[in-house]
Design a protein around this motif. Structure first.
Motif, mmCIF file in Angstrom:
data_model
loop_
_atom_site.group_PDB
_atom_site.id
_atom_site.type_symbol
_atom_site.label_atom_id
_atom_site.label_comp_id
_atom_site.label_asym_id
_atom_site.label_seq_id
_atom_site.Cartn_x
_atom_site.Cartn_y
_atom_site.Cartn_z
ATOM 1 N N ALA A 248 0.003 4.085 8.565
ATOM 2 C CA ALA A 248 0.495 4.187 7.182
ATOM 3 C C ALA A 248 -0.684 4.250 6.223
ATOM 4 C CB ALA A 248 1.398 2.997 6.851
ATOM 5 N N ASN A 249 -1.666 3.383 6.425
ATOM 6 C CA ASN A 249 -2.842 3.409 5.551
ATOM 7 C C ASN A 249 -3.583 4.743 5.655
ATOM 8 O OD1 ASN A 249 -2.266 0.877 4.634
ATOM 9 N ND2 ASN A 249 -4.033 -0.139 5.557
ATOM 10 N N ASN B 191 -12.688 -0.296 4.539
ATOM 11 C CA ASN B 191 -11.800 0.578 5.307
ATOM 12 C C ASN B 191 -11.942 2.033 4.872
ATOM 13 O OD1 ASN B 191 -10.898 -1.568 6.797
ATOM 14 N ND2 ASN B 191 -8.824 -1.593 5.976
ATOM 15 N N HIS C 29 -2.104 2.065 -2.589
ATOM 16 C CA HIS C 29 -0.906 1.617 -1.873
ATOM 17 C C HIS C 29 -1.177 1.269 -0.419
ATOM 18 C CE1 HIS C 29 1.520 2.211 -5.346
ATOM 19 N NE2 HIS C 29 1.072 3.439 -5.491
ATOM 20 N N THR C 30 -2.428 1.379 0.029
ATOM 21 C CA THR C 30 -2.717 0.954 1.402
ATOM 22 C C THR C 30 -2.554 -0.571 1.493
ATOM 23 O OG1 THR C 30 -5.110 0.812 0.965
ATOM 24 C CG2 THR C 30 -4.293 2.879 1.852
ATOM 25 N N ILE C 31 -2.128 -1.005 2.664
ATOM 26 C CA ILE C 31 -1.834 -2.429 2.868
ATOM 27 C C ILE C 31 -3.122 -3.147 3.275
ATOM 28 C CG2 ILE C 31 -0.425 -4.107 4.138
ATOM 29 C CD1 ILE C 31 1.176 -2.071 2.380
ATOM 30 N N ILE C 32 -3.536 -4.110 2.477
ATOM 31 C CA ILE C 32 -4.763 -4.854 2.778
ATOM 32 C C ILE C 32 -4.423 -6.244 3.333
ATOM 33 C CG2 ILE C 32 -6.993 -5.630 1.844
ATOM 34 C CD1 ILE C 32 -6.491 -2.555 1.823
ATOM 35 N N ILE C 33 -3.380 -6.847 2.797
ATOM 36 C CA ILE C 33 -2.941 -8.159 3.279
ATOM 37 C C ILE C 33 -1.507 -8.021 3.816
ATOM 38 C CG2 ILE C 33 -2.565 -10.585 2.661
ATOM 39 C CD1 ILE C 33 -5.429 -9.836 2.183
ATOM 40 N N PRO C 34 -1.344 -7.883 5.143
ATOM 41 C CA PRO C 34 0.017 -7.747 5.684
ATOM 42 C C PRO C 34 0.907 -8.910 5.232
ATOM 43 C CG PRO C 34 -1.610 -7.328 7.395
ATOM 44 C CD PRO C 34 -2.368 -7.837 6.202
ATOM 45 N N ASP C 35 2.114 -8.589 4.843
ATOM 46 C CA ASP C 35 3.052 -9.590 4.322
ATOM 47 C C ASP C 35 2.506 -10.316 3.090
ATOM 48 O OD1 ASP C 35 4.870 -9.034 6.449
ATOM 49 O OD2 ASP C 35 3.637 -10.283 7.756
ATOM 50 N N ILE D 33 4.728 4.340 0.992
ATOM 51 C CA ILE D 33 5.502 4.472 -0.240
ATOM 52 C C ILE D 33 6.347 5.747 -0.139
ATOM 53 C CG2 ILE D 33 3.952 3.129 -1.693
ATOM 54 C CD1 ILE D 33 2.834 5.801 -2.767
ATOM 55 N N MET E 259 1.039 0.139 11.044
ATOM 56 C CA MET E 259 0.449 -0.251 9.756
ATOM 57 C C MET E 259 -0.821 0.549 9.491
ATOM 58 S SD MET E 259 0.973 -4.389 9.899
ATOM 59 C CE MET E 259 -0.483 -4.603 8.896
ATOM 60 N N MET F 26 -1.672 7.400 3.714
ATOM 61 C CA MET F 26 -1.807 7.291 2.253
ATOM 62 C C MET F 26 -3.219 7.683 1.803
ATOM 63 S SD MET F 26 0.872 4.271 1.287
ATOM 64 C CE MET F 26 0.424 2.940 2.386
ATOM 65 N N THR G 279 -11.363 -0.097 11.157
ATOM 66 C CA THR G 279 -10.782 -0.569 9.892
ATOM 67 C C THR G 279 -10.055 -1.894 10.148
ATOM 68 O OG1 THR G 279 -8.772 0.758 10.199
ATOM 69 C CG2 THR G 279 -10.549 1.762 8.932
ATOM 70 N N ILE G 280 -10.090 -2.737 9.117
ATOM 71 C CA ILE G 280 -9.505 -4.079 9.247
ATOM 72 C C ILE G 280 -8.016 -4.009 8.911
ATOM 73 C CG2 ILE G 280 -9.635 -6.482 8.477
ATOM 74 C CD1 ILE G 280 -12.227 -5.394 9.829
ATOM 75 N N ILE G 281 -7.192 -4.375 9.863
ATOM 76 C CA ILE G 281 -5.738 -4.346 9.643
ATOM 77 C C ILE G 281 -5.204 -5.757 9.416
ATOM 78 C CG2 ILE G 281 -3.525 -3.518 10.563
ATOM 79 C CD1 ILE G 281 -5.670 -1.333 9.974
ATOM 80 N N PRO H 285 -6.699 -9.201 8.215
ATOM 81 C CA PRO H 285 -7.857 -9.966 7.752
ATOM 82 C C PRO H 285 -7.957 -11.302 8.503
ATOM 83 C CG PRO H 285 -6.642 -9.071 5.901
ATOM 84 C CD PRO H 285 -5.809 -8.813 7.115
ATOM 85 N N LYS I 13 -13.039 -9.653 -3.403
ATOM 86 C CA LYS I 13 -12.916 -9.798 -1.947
ATOM 87 C C LYS I 13 -11.911 -8.787 -1.390
ATOM 88 C CE LYS I 13 -11.393 -12.942 1.661
ATOM 89 N NZ LYS I 13 -11.017 -14.305 2.071
ATOM 90 N N MET J 163 -12.769 -5.403 0.919
ATOM 91 C CA MET J 163 -12.154 -5.103 2.215
ATOM 92 C C MET J 163 -11.572 -3.695 2.214
ATOM 93 S SD MET J 163 -10.272 -8.737 2.995
ATOM 94 C CE MET J 163 -8.996 -7.869 3.895
ATOM 95 N N LYS K 195 6.690 -2.779 -1.564
ATOM 96 C CA LYS K 195 5.869 -3.052 -0.373
ATOM 97 C C LYS K 195 5.022 -4.301 -0.616
ATOM 98 C CE LYS K 195 7.388 0.811 1.183
ATOM 99 N NZ LYS K 195 8.519 0.799 2.119
ATOM 100 N N ALA L 105 7.783 2.005 7.430
ATOM 101 C CA ALA L 105 8.093 0.824 6.610
ATOM 102 C C ALA L 105 6.971 0.505 5.628
ATOM 103 C CB ALA L 105 8.357 -0.383 7.510
#
Lengths: 325, 325
Positions: B256-257, A257, A171-177, B293, B253, B260, B172-174, B176, A249, A253, A186, B290
């Motif tokens: 949050a990662n 992280n 559930h970690t965010i890799i691609i914001p939006d 989860i 962001m 999690m 860490t990459i937030i 990309p 890919k 990424m 999410k 936001a």
């Protein structure tokens, strides 16, 4: 420790509860699954009928193994299973909602001590006890199935976090939006790309947004799944290969992280998507390395679990039960 | 443990090596910094002259504290400091390159046992021993200074990872393909946004890419820094507030990662950027929530370290030395 087969060598029960089916078996100290079977999870509208059915299915196996007196305890792996509270909380993939006192229900029914954790944590313990992570003190287990689960081991111990819910790399965010995850609401999480579901969505996107030739264009959109993408890629289909490249890919990424977080000796992958082999492993490795700062480069092994898939879930859950005092 | 002041209560030395300056002091069991001072790091072209100068500066303090016999050991925090090997490896912000046997050099000079770790790990141990994390078993320390450092504690122990380099959340990459980090050559890392340097870069970008009125337009671009952005924001400048809002969004962001991953009880922030208070904390908290989860929402405290900034680095490093056997 020397034991003789007909002595009172203790055994444990492993139960792996998935959204569709539940697997269970009786396991010895070295990881032999002596007796096992499975049943439906999703046909049970209530947790109570599920537990009754589970008992009725397991009882004959317990008798075959020499009776309840030989069983040391039960380990249960379940989505959102909480090690501290023994509850399953808000599991989107299970048919029962809210907070369920799963460990207590199993314990009351079987009259045996029960330990619960989530399925990916159980898998990590299984790898540490019987599989690719034997002897490791720092590793990350990632399960790539319908969803993405993870179990993180540091200093030789599973990280449960303050509330028992640590290890949700999926559930970690890799691609914001990025891509919407229907289950969580999410956007851009690892699971929405690097799961069987994610592969299907990537296939549908690439088919729609490009003009590239592909045998997948002969398949009805609603019938496309990760298996068909895999078959096409193996047969040399360029678009299908690109789907795995893209999946790798994103996964790479995310792994970068994770490495910069806990610096594991290895990352162990398990589950359906690993069957794609180098099609997914090569881009995963490349993109992981490309995103790591120098001090982490060329150090971390990406391994595929070598536990038999049919046994691994049971083994993982059962491994928990050996820790019961 | 009861001790009397004139008895042989042991003391420890804490040394915090930064890119610009090095702080050091002598600390008692409860975290009083009895004697302290500082010196330049960057004027030393070689590590050897640095160690000589460090010794010459510390010797008078040791004598004032009752002599070397009272000192149990030395804890050193340094960028890229490795707990296992006692070396500093490829630290981009230090004047000396390659792999440096820092712990050994300090040990040989002072004839005292030395423990080394990176500065953010040292800060985490300091918070656990003397600060906001007392009594916590699972928390994450984040230092927001020129760069972004982190120290992760799980199950009551700092996570060092298999090689001693765990806890590099700053890299860490937030985003990309996001902003280039000059030091690492990687794009989109947390540090390239949520540091003093990052705030400056965000200010320059927003000034260039928008037409919004701002008092920052009266400052020469090369003179803009996070302090000026802070002053403008406090004075109500909308663009300056937007800069902190954006910084907090990226930080939220990333947090949050991290949540999690290891599900900490709290995240403790330290360093220059925290002086912006709610200007940065509010968006950080909002964007963290936001992106979490459900199972993690409204559980994790974001705390600001209450250790005196001048003491905190020394305290963190010194805390390591109590663990020496």
């Amino acid at each position: 420790m020397a034991t003789s087969k007909n002595a009172v060598e203790p055994l444990v029960i492993g139960i792996d509860i998935g959204g569709t089916g539940t697997k269970f078996g009786i396991v010895d100290r070295v990881g032999n699954v002596l007796f096992s079977s499975q049943m439906s999870t999703k046909k049970h509208k209530t947790i109570e009928t599920f537990i009754d059915d589970l008992y009725n299915n397991l009882k004959p196996l317990i008798d075959k193994a020499g009776g309840v007196g030989r069983i040391k305890g039960i380990g249960v792996g379940a989505p959102n299973g909480n090690y501290y509270s023994g509850t399953v909380e808000y599991a989107p993939n299970l048919p029962w909602k809210g907070i369920l006192p799963l460990a207590k229900l199993v314990q009351d029914k079987f009259k045996l001590p029960v330990v619960l954790t989530n399925d990916a944590n159980a898998a990590a313990i299984g790898e540490m006890m019987y599989g690719a992570a034997q002897g490791m003190k720092d590793f990350i287990m990632i399960t790539l199935g319908t969803g993405v689960g993870s179990g993180i081991v540091a200093n030789g111990h599973l990280i449960y976090g303050h509330d028992g819910f640590a290890g949700e790399l999926g559930h970690t965010i890799i691609i914001p939006d990025g891509r919407m995850h229907e289950g969580t609401g999410k956007r851009g999480s690892l699971e929405s790309y690097a799961s069987a579901t994610g592969v299907t969505l990537t296939a549908l996107e690439l088919l729609k947004n490009t003009k590239k030739k592909s045998v997948l264009r002969d398949v009805k959109p609603e019938e496309i799944d990760s298996k068909k993408v895999f078959d096409a890629a193996i047969a040399g289909d360029e678009l299908a290969k690109e789907i795995f490249e893209y999946t790798g890919k994103i996964l790479g990424m995310a792994l970068a992280n994770a490495v910069m977080f806990s610096s594991p000796e290895a990352i162990i992958l398990f589950g359906g998507l690993t069957k794609a082999g180098e099609l997914i492993l090569k881009p995963t490795r490349e993109h992981m390395e490309a995103n790591l700062i120098q001090v982490f480069q060329n150090k971390v092994k990406i391994l595929v679990s070598h536990l038999k898939e049919s046994d691994a879930a049971i083994l993982g859950a059962s491994a928990l039960a050996w820790e019961i005092k």
